[in-house]
Structures are given as structure tokens and as C-alpha cells.
Design an enzyme around this catalytic site. Structure first.
Site, PDB file in Angstrom:
ATOM      1  N   GLU A 256      30.413   1.286  16.347  1.00 25.67           N
ATOM      2  CA  GLU A 256      29.502   1.126  14.723  1.00 25.67           C
ATOM      3  C   GLU A 256      30.815   1.306  13.744  1.00 25.67           C
ATOM      4  O   GLU A 256      31.318   2.879  13.735  1.00 25.67           O
ATOM      5  CB  GLU A 256      28.670   1.448  14.984  1.00 25.67           C
ATOM      6  CG  GLU A 256      28.129   0.641  13.681  1.00 25.67           C
ATOM      7  CD  GLU A 256      26.590   1.091  13.408  1.00 25.67           C
ATOM      8  OE1 GLU A 256      25.369  -0.069  13.626  1.00 25.67           O
ATOM      9  OE2 GLU A 256      26.359   1.231  11.939  1.00 25.67           O
ATOM     10  N   PHE A 257      31.213  -0.004  13.257  1.00 22.13           N
ATOM     11  CA  PHE A 257      32.249   0.990  11.844  1.00 22.13           C
ATOM     12  C   PHE A 257      31.471   0.222  10.882  1.00 22.13           C
ATOM     13  O   PHE A 257      30.544  -1.140  10.857  1.00 22.13           O
ATOM     14  CB  PHE A 257      33.781   0.024  12.580  1.00 22.13           C
ATOM     15  CG  PHE A 257      34.429   0.429  13.410  1.00 22.13           C
ATOM     16  CD1 PHE A 257      35.151   1.782  13.118  1.00 22.13           C
ATOM     17  CD2 PHE A 257      33.561  -0.248  14.695  1.00 22.13           C
ATOM     18  CE1 PHE A 257      35.369   2.099  14.971  1.00 22.13           C
ATOM     19  CE2 PHE A 257      34.621   0.384  15.711  1.00 22.13           C
ATOM     20  CZ  PHE A 257      35.035   1.616  15.847  1.00 22.13           C
TER      21      PHE A 257
ATOM     22  N   TYR B  34      13.278   2.208  16.247  1.00 24.98           N
ATOM     23  CA  TYR B  34      13.028   3.505  14.798  1.00 24.98           C
ATOM     24  C   TYR B  34      12.215   4.267  16.046  1.00 24.98           C
ATOM     25  O   TYR B  34      11.277   4.378  15.794  1.00 24.98           O
ATOM     26  CB  TYR B  34      12.565   3.193  13.935  1.00 24.98           C
ATOM     27  CG  TYR B  34      13.019   1.881  12.915  1.00 24.98           C
ATOM     28  CD1 TYR B  34      14.131   2.743  12.380  1.00 24.98           C
ATOM     29  CD2 TYR B  34      12.786   0.403  13.000  1.00 24.98           C
ATOM     30  CE1 TYR B  34      14.776   1.504  11.128  1.00 24.98           C
ATOM     31  CE2 TYR B  34      13.752  -0.130  12.594  1.00 24.98           C
ATOM     32  CZ  TYR B  34      15.055   0.068  11.770  1.00 24.98           C
ATOM     33  OH  TYR B  34      15.597  -0.594  10.983  1.00 24.98           O
TER      34      TYR B  34
ATOM     35  N   HIS C  46       9.613   2.986  11.557  1.00 26.88           N
ATOM     36  CA  HIS C  46      10.146   2.323  10.448  1.00 26.88           C
ATOM     37  C   HIS C  46       9.776   3.459   9.576  1.00 26.88           C
ATOM     38  O   HIS C  46       7.898   3.603   9.051  1.00 26.88           O
ATOM     39  CB  HIS C  46      10.390   0.792  10.241  1.00 26.88           C
ATOM     40  CG  HIS C  46      10.826   0.770   8.951  1.00 26.88           C
ATOM     41  ND1 HIS C  46      10.139   1.006   7.860  1.00 26.88           N
ATOM     42  CD2 HIS C  46      12.013  -0.097   9.554  1.00 26.88           C
ATOM     43  CE1 HIS C  46      11.680   0.433   7.408  1.00 26.88           C
ATOM     44  NE2 HIS C  46      11.970   0.341   8.793  1.00 26.88           N
TER      45      HIS C  46
ATOM     46  N   ASP D 206       4.563  -0.412  14.618  1.00 21.06           N
ATOM     47  CA  ASP D 206       6.401  -0.449  14.552  1.00 21.06           C
ATOM     48  C   ASP D 206       6.785  -0.519  16.067  1.00 21.06           C
ATOM     49  O   ASP D 206       7.656  -1.774  16.438  1.00 21.06           O
ATOM     50  CB  ASP D 206       7.275   0.062  14.310  1.00 21.06           C
ATOM     51  CG  ASP D 206       8.670   0.316  13.608  1.00 21.06           C
ATOM     52  OD1 ASP D 206       8.589  -0.967  13.228  1.00 21.06           O
ATOM     53  OD2 ASP D 206       9.355   1.330  14.174  1.00 21.06           O
TER      54      ASP D 206
ATOM     55  N   GLN E 108      17.608   3.068  15.735  1.00 22.16           N
ATOM     56  CA  GLN E 108      18.301   4.331  15.026  1.00 22.16           C
ATOM     57  C   GLN E 108      18.760   5.940  15.244  1.00 22.16           C
ATOM     58  O   GLN E 108      17.948   6.089  16.183  1.00 22.16           O
ATOM     59  CB  GLN E 108      17.519   4.157  13.130  1.00 22.16           C
ATOM     60  CG  GLN E 108      17.478   4.800  12.104  1.00 22.16           C
ATOM     61  CD  GLN E 108      19.034   4.662  11.593  1.00 22.16           C
ATOM     62  OE1 GLN E 108      19.953   4.999  11.710  1.00 22.16           O
ATOM     63  NE2 GLN E 108      18.151   3.536  10.242  1.00 22.16           N
TER      64      GLN E 108
ATOM     65  N   THR F 238      59.183   0.798  29.185  1.00 23.33           N
ATOM     66  CA  THR F 238      60.387   1.017  28.464  1.00 23.33           C
ATOM     67  C   THR F 238      61.186   1.893  29.132  1.00 23.33           C
ATOM     68  O   THR F 238      62.606   2.512  29.728  1.00 23.33           O
ATOM     69  CB  THR F 238      60.422   0.844  27.618  1.00 23.33           C
ATOM     70  OG1 THR F 238      59.719  -0.113  27.176  1.00 23.33           O
ATOM     71  CG2 THR F 238      61.967   1.334  26.589  1.00 23.33           C
TER      72      THR F 238
END
Length: 642
Positions: free
Chosen positions: A56-57, A190, A194, A203, A221, A457
Site C-alpha cells: 500500500e502507498f 477489522y 471497528h 462488525d 486493518q 550490455t
């Protein structure tokens, strides 16, 4: 991942946008994953017992931050993530065309970095029409995966969105109603419930409702103890949630970032972690090392259960800690083999693309940018394209087309002050050799190649150094290869069990006096050597028969037709030459003051040198292109007849 809460309130459907797509290929795909949906990739790995990871970003705040983040995508993409995801920041104009927006970063990852990408979208501060518009835009940009979240409130408390959605389940239902099955949908889980939920059990029921409404998988989370997640996983399975559930792993990287993330996610740090972190809170290295050890232990315990196949990492846009954890748990896999000899795009409309001109080999993002308006892409063969519609490249400022190196570093590499053309020759030579220049700096990039040299190369390193010293300024090359296994770590590509072939290729800038002699020498090598020689004004000299493309890379694989992914196309070369010449000015000359000696030298090369490409068609024989160049120098050194 931001907090959210769900409701089972139904969302009405107003229209549907069928997602059914088909793409027809003339040959079986070399890389099946290019055709698979994300949920199918997960399913296949689970069935085969393979493990994976994802990253994640978050969007950066500045244009320079965007350059650095895209560079990080490339670096961390080398380890083989199944996907990345990009968070949605309501305060940062996330759906705009700004280079720092969530939408723009996500579509750049898909189109220009070739990464399967999930875009977060939240309900926060958006109307139903706004969200629908954002989803259509995401689809146009090639994004096929959405993480549906309620989002954090702007203030202390959540304020109802009167013309929007207030719960993630409403967003999930809306996506399925408006876009049918086009998007794969992820939702949040979660492990401790949550913070706004009535209870942990309530939840869990809300999570099941989201999955039943159309979510394909769950990312949790963050948590601090493996048993927290494993209990959550067991409880989810017990109430009938059968989709993949990915644990969210957060390697602690610093005291400040830990406090910020805990505050955002409303979690409590266990006392045993506080007792270790507090005494070393001012020692970033010590905290990072502890965080790595803790994350490794958690990952190992989770994977050992056999119930989890994928791990999702909250990177905080940093790579050191996450990469170290992945390496220690055995998930980081840098495979030198490539599905094709060039960097692929993950845009759905480019799935069938398997042929490109060789000229953009070191600038794949530029090629993708210039062909982004194409409706169809070459598949199986390039064909005789008399007028390929390459878009103009004027937007050198775009962050994914700029050099990753800042101006001060480029000057150290390419010269604070150039004395003559030979100063430029030295820059090219140091790039090939890897040796520091006279100022003690290594030349790690050139305007035509912003990355270190390709491994192949090394097979021509001595010859390339020799010719660059003498003013043959090479920007692209490949050795001749005759039936190497596709698993070869240097020149291999495609699936195992195949064999790859290459014609020797050389592309370079050189002075007009060298070109005059080259044309004379080449008469001794026809038809073995094909050539094309152009200057900035468009003067074009070639022996390409009727401007036909020439396949210079191909592969033979079990059960497939011959694949020829790289060609020398004389027509495309005329589009490439505009870009190749412009890079002298846009990325090199503009480092210096106008009318300065250095800028005048680069301008002179731009105005007077030629761009040349040579192909040795007899690939089973020893590469003759070096002899061609030796003949030039020998001719130049011969005393002139009186």
C-alpha cells in the site's frame, strides 16, 4: 487504510454498464496473468498453494515526491507484488488530474509501471454522481480494482452525506449496479472490530453483508499480534465469509509514524511493544530493526498456519523495512526473466500487445505515453505500418517522463562544464564502464536511459567502451543470440522451456564526417547489415526494403507460434528520432545557462550529428557490427591520397 463503518441499507440502481470484455489474440498468451482478473490471480495461487504479497502507498504532496514514488514503484515492483493499492485523500483533490492525486498516481502505476493496482475510493464528502464520475474515470484510465471504504470524517464526527453514501456497503452495491462485474472490489476488515461498531460480532456481520453485496476480497486493518488476526480469520470463516482475507502488516519504522498510524486507526499498542519502543524512541535505526523483527515473526506465524496465502504491507511509501521483511520470510522474488523483452503496461486494452519497436527499449514509459490513444495494439507481428499514429512528446515535465535524478546530480554525472565534444564522449564511456568520472562520480544514467545498464550490455561492454571513446555515442544495443534457453538469467524472457534469438543491434549518435565514411564502409556489408541514418532535419538514408519492419528478437516456446516482440521499423524510427534528438536539449542542454560553452556544445551535437541504427541479420555468425565500426576508424586514419 482509513476507518469506515457499514450499514445494510440498500442503494438503488439506476443503470448498468456491462463489463463483459473479450480480447482476441492470434497466439496463446506468453503471460497468462496479463489476461486474468485480480480475484482470479488470487484464486489460482490459493489453489496451487503459492504465497504472495501486496503493497500500500499514499499519494505524495509534491511533484518531486511523485517522481520519487514512481521510482519506488519500479524498485519494489521488481520483487513481484501481486498488486499495489493507492489510498484516497479527500483533502488532496484525489480524483483530479494533478500529478499528486490518488487517481493520477494509481493510473500511472497501471499504465506506466505495469502494476496491478487497486484505487481506494471513500464515501466522504462526495455525492453519488461524484462517485459515479470517479469510477468512470478510473475505468477509462485502465483501473479495474476498487477498495470501497466509508472513509474518515472530515471533523470529529461523521456527517451524513445527503446525496451520497454513508456506508461502504452502499458503495459496493452502487459499483455492482452501475458497473456490473467490471471492477474487482475489496473491502476493509477489522481484526479487533471497528471502533464505532456496537460489538465485535456486529462488525463481523457487517463485513459479511459487504461481501454478500459483491465484495471479492478483504484487506484487514493493521494489528500487533498474529493471534488477533488468526482469531478474526477463524470467526469470519465461521459465519460464512469464504473470500480471501489478507492480513494488513505494518512494520514499525519509527516512533512518530507509529503514533500517527495508531491515532488514525484508533488502535491500542500492546504494553509489551510499548515497553520496548519507549526507551529507544529517539533511535530510528533501533526502532526500525525491532519493527522488522516483529513483522517477520508475525508473518511467519500467520503463514505457518496454512490458512493464509497473501500478506498486505502498509509501506508508508518507504521500502527498506518492507523489503527486508519480505526477503526474510521468502516472499521477495526478483526473477530476472521477463514475460517479454520490454516493460509491459497493465492497462486492459494493452493485454494483447506483444510487439514493439526496439527504439524505446530504455524509455518504455515514453512509448506507452505516445501510444496511449491507440485503440488496438500489435499482436503476433508488427505488420507494415506506413503511418503509426505516435503522439507528440512535448510534455517532458511530466513526472513519469522526467529523470529520477535531481539537477545537481545530473551535473555531477554529465559535467558541470563541458570543454568540447570529447567531454561528451567521456560521459557516455563512463556510463558504459561504471567507473567514476574525473570528479569521482559514477554516471548512472543518460537522457535516453534513466536506469542502470541492462544485464545483456555486459556481453558487449568492452566493445561499447571502445567505440564511445571515439565518438560513436551508443544509446541502445543488443548482442546476437542464437537459441539461448528462455530461462537464461541475462537474455531470457517468456515461459520456461523455450529458446530465444536476437539479431545484433546498435543505435548511436555520431558526427557527419563519420557518417560519410560509414556509408562507404556499409557497401561491403550489404545485404547482411541493414541500416538507417537520419539527422534532426529528417534527412533519411536507409537500405530497408520498401521500409519493411525487421524482426530483431523472437522466441520459440512449446505449443505456441513464434513470438517476435521486438522489431526495427523504419517508419517508427522517424518518430523516435524526434524524441531522441530532443532529449539532447530537454534533458542535457537545459542544465546549463543559455549561451554558455557547455550548452553550445550540446546544441552543436543536436544540430549536426546523425542518429544511426545498424542490424546484423546473420545472427548465427559472430557479430559484424564491431568490424563495421573498426573499418570506419581505419578508413579515417588512412592518409589521404594526394
Amino acid at each position: 487504510m482509513v476507518n469506515e463503518r457499514q450499514s445494510s441499507d440498500a442503494t438503488s440502481c439506476s443503470s448498468s454498464d456491462s463489463s463483459k470484455e473479450s480480447s482476441r489474440s492470434s497466439t496463446p498468451s506468453l503471460d497468462a496473468e496479463r489476461y486474468e482478473r485480480l480475484r482470479d490471480k488470487m484464486r489460482r495461487r490459493i489453489e496451487s498453494g503459492d504465497k504472495w504479497f501486496s503493497l500500500e502507498f499514499f499519494p505524495p504532496r509534491t511533484a518531486n515526491g511523485a517522481v520519487n514514488l514512481i521510482s519506488r514503484f519500479d524498485q519494489m515492483g521488481a520483487g513481484g507484488p501481486l498488486f499495489i493499492d493507492v489510498t484516497w485523500h479527500p483533502a488532496g483533490d484525489p480524483a483530479s488530474d494533478k500529478e499528486t492525486s490518488s487517481m493520477f498516481i494509481a493510473q500511472t502505476a497501471v499504465n506506466f509501471c505495469g502494476l496491478e493496482t487497486i484505487l481506494h475510493i471513500t464515501c466522504c464528502n462526495q455525492s453519488k454522481d461524484d462517485i459515479t464520475s470517479h469510477l468512470h474515470k478510473a475505468k477509462r484510465h485502465g483501473l479495474k480494482n476498487i477498495m470501497a471504504l466509508r472513509g474518515d470524517p472530515i471533523g470529529e464526527e461523521w456527517e451524513e452525506e445527503k446525496e451520497g453514501f454513508n456506508y461502504a456497503i452502499d458503495l459496493v452495491k452502487h459499483i455492482r449496479c452501475e458497473f456490473d462485474d467490471y471492477f474487482d472490489i475489496c473491502v476493509a476488515g477489522y481484526p479487533k472490530g471497528h471502533p464505532e461498531a456496537e460489538s465485535y460480532e456486529d462488525d463481523l456481520r457487517r463485513l459479511k453483508e459487504k461481501v454478500d453485496a459483491g465484495a471479492d476480497f478483504v484487506i484487514t486493518q493493521l494489528f500487533f499480534r498474529p493471534e488477533t488476526f488468526l482469531r478474526f480469520l477463524k470467526d469470519c470463516r465461521a459465519i460464512g465469509i469464504t473470500c480471501p482475507i489478507l492480513p494488513g502488516i505494518f512494520p514499525i519504522q519509527g516512533y512518530h509514524s507509529l503514533r500517527q498510524l495508531v491515532k488514525l486507526s484508533k488502535l491500542e499498542v500492546p504494553e509489551e511493544i510499548k515497553d520496548i519502543v519507549e526507551p529507544i524512541k529517539d533511535n530510528d535505526a533501533a526502532i526500525r530493526n525491532y519493527g522488522i523483527d516483529l513483522a517477520v515473526t508475525m508473518c511467519q506465524k500467520i503463514l505457518e498456519t496454512g490458512m493464509v496465502h497473501g500478506l498486505h504491507f502498509y509501506t508508508l511509501n518507504r521500502e527498506v523495512a518492507t523489503v527486508e521483511v519480505l526477503k526474510r520470510v521468502g516472499l521477495w522474488k526478483e526473477d530476472p526473466r521477463r514475460p517479454l523483452p520490454w516493460a509491459v503496461s497493465a492497462h486492459p486494452k494493452r493485454r494483447v500487445e506483444d510487439v514493439r519497436p526496439i527504439f524505446w527499449a530504455s524509455r518504455p514509459k515514453s512509448y506507452i505515453y505516445r501510444t496511449q490513444e491507440w485503440d488496438e495494439f500489435p499482436n503476433g507481428r508488427w505488420g507494415n505500418s506506413s503511418s503509426p499514429a505516435f503522439g507528440e512528446l512535448k510534455d517532458y515535465y511530466l513526472f513519469y517522463l522526467k529523470s529520477k535524478s535531481p539537477r545537481e546530480d545530473l551535473l555531477k554525472m554529465w559535467g558541470e562544464e563541458l570543454m568540447n565534444e570529447e567531454s561528451v564522449f567521456e560521459v557516455f564511456t563512463h556510463y558504459i564502464s561504471g567507473e567514476p568520472n574525473h570528479n569521482g562520480y559514477k554516471v548512472t544514467c543518460l537522457p535516453w536511459n534513466d536506469d542502470p545498464l541492462a544485464p545483456e550490455t555486459s556481453l558487449m561492454k568492452d566493445e561499447l567502451q571502445k567505440v564511445n571513446r571515439r565518438g560513436i555515442l551508443t544509446i541502445n544495443s543488443q548482442p546476437n543470440i542464437n537459441g539461448r534457453p528462455s530461462t537464461d538469467p541475462i537474455v531470457g524472457w517468456g515461459p520456461s522451456g523455450g529458446y530465444v534469438f536476437q539479431k545484433a543491434y546498435l543505435e548511436f549518435f555520431t558526427a557527419s564526417e563519420n557518417v560519410s565514411v560509414l556509408l562507404k564502409v556499409l557497401k561491403n556489408y550489404e545485404p547482411r547489415v541493414n541500416y538507417q541514418i537520419v539527422n534532426v532535419h529528417g534527412k533519411n538514408i536507409t537500405n530497408a526494403h520498401e521500409l519493411q519492419p525487421n524482426a530483431v528478437t523472437w522466441g520459440i516456446f512449446p505449443g505456441r507460434e513464434i513470438i517476435q516482440p521486438t522489431v526495427v521499423d523504419p517508419v517508427s524510427f522517424m518518430y523516435w528520432k524526434d524524441e531522441a534528438f530532443a532529449l539532447w536539449i530537454e534533458q542535457w542542454a537545459k542544465l546549463y545557462e543559455e549561451e554558455s560553452p557547455s550548452r553550445i556544445i550540446i546544441q552543436y551535437i543536436h544540430d549536426n550529428y546523425y542518429l544511426v541504427n545498424l542490424v546484423d541479420n546473420d545472427f548465427p555468425l559472430e557479430n559484424c557490427l564491431w568490424q563495421v565500426l573498426d573499418d570506419i576508424f581505419e578508413e579515417l586514419n588512412c592518409p589521404k591520397e594526394q
